[in-house]
Design a protein around this motif. Structure first.
Motif, PDB file in Angstrom:
ATOM      1  N   ALA A 269       0.873  -1.181   0.000  1.00  0.00           N
ATOM      2  CA  ALA A 269       0.000   0.000   0.000  1.00  0.00           C
ATOM      3  C   ALA A 269       0.906   1.226   0.000  1.00  0.00           C
ATOM      4  CB  ALA A 269      -0.905  -0.004   1.227  1.00  0.00           C
ATOM      5  N   PRO A 270       0.385   2.403  -0.367  1.00  0.00           N
ATOM      6  CA  PRO A 270       1.225   3.603  -0.369  1.00  0.00           C
ATOM      7  C   PRO A 270       1.820   3.870   1.017  1.00  0.00           C
ATOM      8  CG  PRO A 270      -0.823   4.015  -1.544  1.00  0.00           C
ATOM      9  CD  PRO A 270      -0.970   2.678  -0.890  1.00  0.00           C
ATOM     10  N   PRO A 271       3.130   4.177   1.105  1.00  0.00           N
ATOM     11  CA  PRO A 271       3.735   4.495   2.397  1.00  0.00           C
ATOM     12  C   PRO A 271       3.067   5.723   3.028  1.00  0.00           C
ATOM     13  CG  PRO A 271       5.411   4.098   0.719  1.00  0.00           C
ATOM     14  CD  PRO A 271       4.119   4.190   0.005  1.00  0.00           C
ATOM     15  N   VAL A 272       3.007   5.748   4.355  1.00  0.00           N
ATOM     16  CA  VAL A 272       2.385   6.837   5.103  1.00  0.00           C
ATOM     17  C   VAL A 272       3.464   7.529   5.943  1.00  0.00           C
ATOM     18  CG1 VAL A 272       0.676   7.478   6.836  1.00  0.00           C
ATOM     19  CG2 VAL A 272       0.174   5.642   5.188  1.00  0.00           C
ATOM     20  N   ARG A 273       3.669   8.826   5.697  1.00  0.00           N
ATOM     21  CA  ARG A 273       4.675   9.562   6.469  1.00  0.00           C
ATOM     22  C   ARG A 273       4.169   9.767   7.889  1.00  0.00           C
ATOM     23  NH1 ARG A 273       9.066  13.095   4.729  1.00  0.00           N
ATOM     24  NH2 ARG A 273       9.766  14.347   6.492  1.00  0.00           N
TER      25      ARG A 273
ATOM     26  N   TRP B 203       8.534   6.810   7.553  1.00  0.00           N
ATOM     27  CA  TRP B 203       7.296   6.331   6.943  1.00  0.00           C
ATOM     28  C   TRP B 203       6.914   4.973   7.520  1.00  0.00           C
ATOM     29  CZ3 TRP B 203      10.644   9.411   4.390  1.00  0.00           C
ATOM     30  CH2 TRP B 203      10.118  10.447   3.593  1.00  0.00           C
ATOM     31  N   ARG B 204       5.613   4.741   7.597  1.00  0.00           N
ATOM     32  CA  ARG B 204       5.110   3.386   7.855  1.00  0.00           C
ATOM     33  C   ARG B 204       4.820   2.757   6.502  1.00  0.00           C
ATOM     34  NH1 ARG B 204       1.080   0.658  12.008  1.00  0.00           N
ATOM     35  NH2 ARG B 204       0.209  -0.993  10.699  1.00  0.00           N
TER      36      ARG B 204
ATOM     37  N   GLY C 274       3.913  -7.747   6.936  1.00  0.00           N
ATOM     38  CA  GLY C 274       3.436  -6.869   7.992  1.00  0.00           C
ATOM     39  C   GLY C 274       4.008  -5.463   7.912  1.00  0.00           C
ATOM     40  N   PRO C 275       3.649  -4.604   8.880  1.00  0.00           N
ATOM     41  CA  PRO C 275       4.086  -3.207   8.853  1.00  0.00           C
ATOM     42  C   PRO C 275       5.561  -3.050   9.232  1.00  0.00           C
ATOM     43  CG  PRO C 275       2.811  -3.638  10.829  1.00  0.00           C
ATOM     44  CD  PRO C 275       2.740  -4.887  10.002  1.00  0.00           C
ATOM     45  N   HIS C 276       6.212  -2.073   8.597  1.00  0.00           N
ATOM     46  CA  HIS C 276       7.606  -1.754   8.862  1.00  0.00           C
ATOM     47  C   HIS C 276       7.774  -0.237   8.958  1.00  0.00           C
ATOM     48  CE1 HIS C 276       7.979  -5.885   7.508  1.00  0.00           C
ATOM     49  NE2 HIS C 276       9.275  -5.893   7.785  1.00  0.00           N
ATOM     50  N   THR C 277       8.905   0.164   9.517  1.00  0.00           N
ATOM     51  CA  THR C 277       9.287   1.572   9.574  1.00  0.00           C
ATOM     52  C   THR C 277      10.414   1.807   8.580  1.00  0.00           C
ATOM     53  OG1 THR C 277       8.729   1.714  11.929  1.00  0.00           O
ATOM     54  CG2 THR C 277      10.166   3.431  11.034  1.00  0.00           C
TER      55      THR C 277
ATOM     56  N   TRP D  17       8.080  -2.775  12.416  1.00  0.00           N
ATOM     57  CA  TRP D  17       7.226  -1.805  13.108  1.00  0.00           C
ATOM     58  C   TRP D  17       7.049  -2.198  14.574  1.00  0.00           C
ATOM     59  CZ3 TRP D  17       5.269   2.819  11.930  1.00  0.00           C
ATOM     60  CH2 TRP D  17       4.213   3.309  12.712  1.00  0.00           C
ATOM     61  N   ILE D  18       7.072  -1.198  15.467  1.00  0.00           N
ATOM     62  CA  ILE D  18       6.759  -1.415  16.877  1.00  0.00           C
ATOM     63  C   ILE D  18       5.417  -0.742  17.168  1.00  0.00           C
ATOM     64  CG2 ILE D  18       7.436  -0.989  19.268  1.00  0.00           C
ATOM     65  CD1 ILE D  18      10.323  -0.829  18.368  1.00  0.00           C
ATOM     66  N   ASP D  19       4.458  -1.501  17.642  1.00  0.00           N
ATOM     67  CA  ASP D  19       3.170  -0.919  18.010  1.00  0.00           C
ATOM     68  C   ASP D  19       3.333  -0.042  19.251  1.00  0.00           C
ATOM     69  OD1 ASP D  19       1.511  -1.969  16.019  1.00  0.00           O
ATOM     70  OD2 ASP D  19       1.366  -3.889  17.073  1.00  0.00           O
ATOM     71  N   GLY D  20       2.660   1.094  19.252  1.00  0.00           N
ATOM     72  CA  GLY D  20       2.692   1.963  20.421  1.00  0.00           C
ATOM     73  C   GLY D  20       2.708   3.424  20.032  1.00  0.00           C
ATOM     74  N   GLN D  21       2.558   4.279  21.033  1.00  0.00           N
ATOM     75  CA  GLN D  21       2.647   5.714  20.835  1.00  0.00           C
ATOM     76  C   GLN D  21       3.759   6.268  21.711  1.00  0.00           C
ATOM     77  OE1 GLN D  21      -0.471   8.252  22.502  1.00  0.00           O
ATOM     78  NE2 GLN D  21      -1.241   6.558  23.747  1.00  0.00           N
ATOM     79  N   GLU D  22       4.229   7.471  21.378  1.00  0.00           N
ATOM     80  CA  GLU D  22       5.271   8.100  22.181  1.00  0.00           C
ATOM     81  C   GLU D  22       4.788   8.251  23.619  1.00  0.00           C
ATOM     82  OE1 GLU D  22       6.207  11.821  20.441  1.00  0.00           O
ATOM     83  OE2 GLU D  22       6.889  10.956  18.536  1.00  0.00           O
ATOM     84  N   MET D  23       5.670   7.947  24.571  1.00  0.00           N
ATOM     85  CA  MET D  23       5.305   8.068  25.973  1.00  0.00           C
ATOM     86  C   MET D  23       4.871   9.492  26.311  1.00  0.00           C
ATOM     87  SD  MET D  23       7.572   7.288  29.411  1.00  0.00           S
ATOM     88  CE  MET D  23       7.245   5.527  29.556  1.00  0.00           C
ATOM     89  N   GLY D  24       5.520  10.498  25.705  1.00  0.00           N
ATOM     90  CA  GLY D  24       5.148  11.885  25.966  1.00  0.00           C
ATOM     91  C   GLY D  24       3.695  12.155  25.610  1.00  0.00           C
TER      92      GLY D  24
END
Length: 295
Positions: free
Chosen positions: A19-23, A34-35, A41-44, A92-99
Motif C-alpha cells: 500500500a502507499p507508504p504513510v509519512r 514512513w510506515r 506486515g508493517p515496517h518503519t 514496526w513497533i506498536d505503540g505511541q510516544e510516551m510523551g
C-alpha cells in the motif's frame, strides 16, 4: 520523497510495499519516517541524506547489539544507500510516544516515570560495542571547553556503558500500559551513564523546542514523572554523585546541537521557544562550568 522514490529504496533490498507508504514523522533529526505495509506486515522506513550513510550503518549495528540484551528495540531488516539517500528498514513497533500518552492521560506520570527509570537502568548495564565513539565526541569535540573535557576524563567511572544520549519520552513507545520500544539510536555512544542522565534531565526540565502552550500543560505532569524517574533509577543503580560536570557537558552539547537545527523545520512558535531555551542553556552551562573545581 514521493511514493515512487520510496518504492525504489524498497526495491533495492528486495521488498515491495502493499500500500502507499504513510509519512509519520520528520524534521530535526534529518530523517523522514514512513510506515510501510510489506508482505510480512508493517515496517518503519527511515530515510536520510546519503552523507549520513556511516551514521545509519553504525546505528543499525547498535540496535542489533542492544536487541541481543533483550531491550525493546526494533529489528533492523536492512540499511543501504540508493542514489542520494541512505535508509534504514525496521520492523514496526506498536505503540505511541510516551510523551503523548502522558499528555493524553493514557499513562500516569508516576507510573510512567518509574518505568522510564527502570528502562534507562537496564540500558546502562549494557556494555557498548568496542568500536563505538565516546560521549565526549558528541555532537563534536569542539562543543566543549578543554577544561571541561579534562575534568570529565578524570571523573568518569570505571568501565564504559552504552548511553543513548537522546533518552526522553518522545523516544520511548508505550502500548497497552507497557513500554514497547526505545527508538532513535542516532546519538548512541559509550561512556559514563551520567552523560545520559544529564541529557535526559535537561531535556525533561527545559523541553527544548516545545511550544509554550504545550510546555505549560506538561509541567505538572513532568514534575511527578521526573521524581519517579529519579527514584526508580536510584533503586536500580544506586546514588548518583558528581553530577555537575555532566550537566555542564549536557548544556554545552545541547547549545551546539540545537543551534544546528534548520529554522525551516519548525514553526514560528517553536523557533521562539527554542531561542529562549538556547539563551537559558548558555547561561546555565557557564554557571555549572564556573562551579567546577580545578585550574
Amino acid at each position: 520523497m514521493d511514493a515512487l522514490e520510496l518504492n525504489e529504496l524498497l526495491d533495492a533490498v528486495g521488498r515491495r510495499a502493499a500500500a502507499p507508504p504513510v509519512r509519520i514523522a520528520g524534521g530535526w533529526s534529518g530523517a523522514g519516517i514512513w510506515r510501510v505495509e510489506l508482505e510480512d506486515g508493517p515496517h518503519t522506513l527511515r530515510v536520510f541524506n546519503a552523507g549520513d550513510e556511516s551514521d545509519v550503518r553504525r546505528e543499525s549495528a547498535v540496535i542489533g547489539h542492544v536487541g541481543a540484551f533483550g531491550l525493546p528495540v526494533a529489528t533492523v531488516i536492512a540499511s543501504d544507500v540508493v542514489g542520494s539517500h541512505a535508509f534504514q528498514l525496521l520492523r514496526w513497533i506498536d505503540g505511541q510516544e510516551m510523551g503523548r500518552a502522558l499528555l493524553g492521560g493514557d499513562f500516569l506520570a508516576a507510573e510512567g516515570g518509574a518505568a522510564f527509570g527502570r528502562l534507562q537502568a537496564r540500558l546502562h548495564r549494557v556494555e557498548p560495542p568496542a568500536d563505538l565513539a565516546h560521549a565526549l565526541d558528541w555532537p563534536v569535540p569542539e562543543a566543549y571547553p578543554e577544561r571541561l573535557r579534562a575534568v570529565l576524563l578524570q571523573t568518569t567511572g570505571p568501565g564504559d556503558r552504552l548511553v543513548h544520549l537522546d533518552f526522553h519520552p518522545g523516544n520511548v513507545l508505550v502500548n497497552e500500559g507497557r513500554i514497547s520500544g526505545l527508538i532513535d539510536w542516532t546519538n548512541a555512544r559509550r561512556g559514563d551513564p551520567r552523560f545520559d542522565l544529564a541529557r535526559t534531565y535537561l531535556i525533561l526540565r527545559l523541553m527544548p523546542g516545545v511550544r509554550d502552550d504545550v510546555r505549560v500543560m506538561a509541567r505538572p505532569i513532568l514534575r511527578s514523572f521526573i521524581s519517579s524517574w529519579h527514584r526508580a533509577y536510584r533503586t536500580e543503580m544506586g546514588a548518583i554523585r558528581g553530577f555537575r560536570p555532566f550537566l555542564a557537558w549536557a548544556g554545552y552539547g545541547m547549545v551546539y546541537d540545537l543551534g544546528q537545527k534548520p529554522a525551516d523545520s519548525m514553526d514560528a512558535m517553536t523557533r521562539q521557544a527554542l531561542a529562549a531555551t538556547l539563551d537559558l542553556l548558555e547561561t546555565r552551562a557557564r554557571s555549572w562550568m564556573g562551579s567546577i573545581p580545578g585550574p
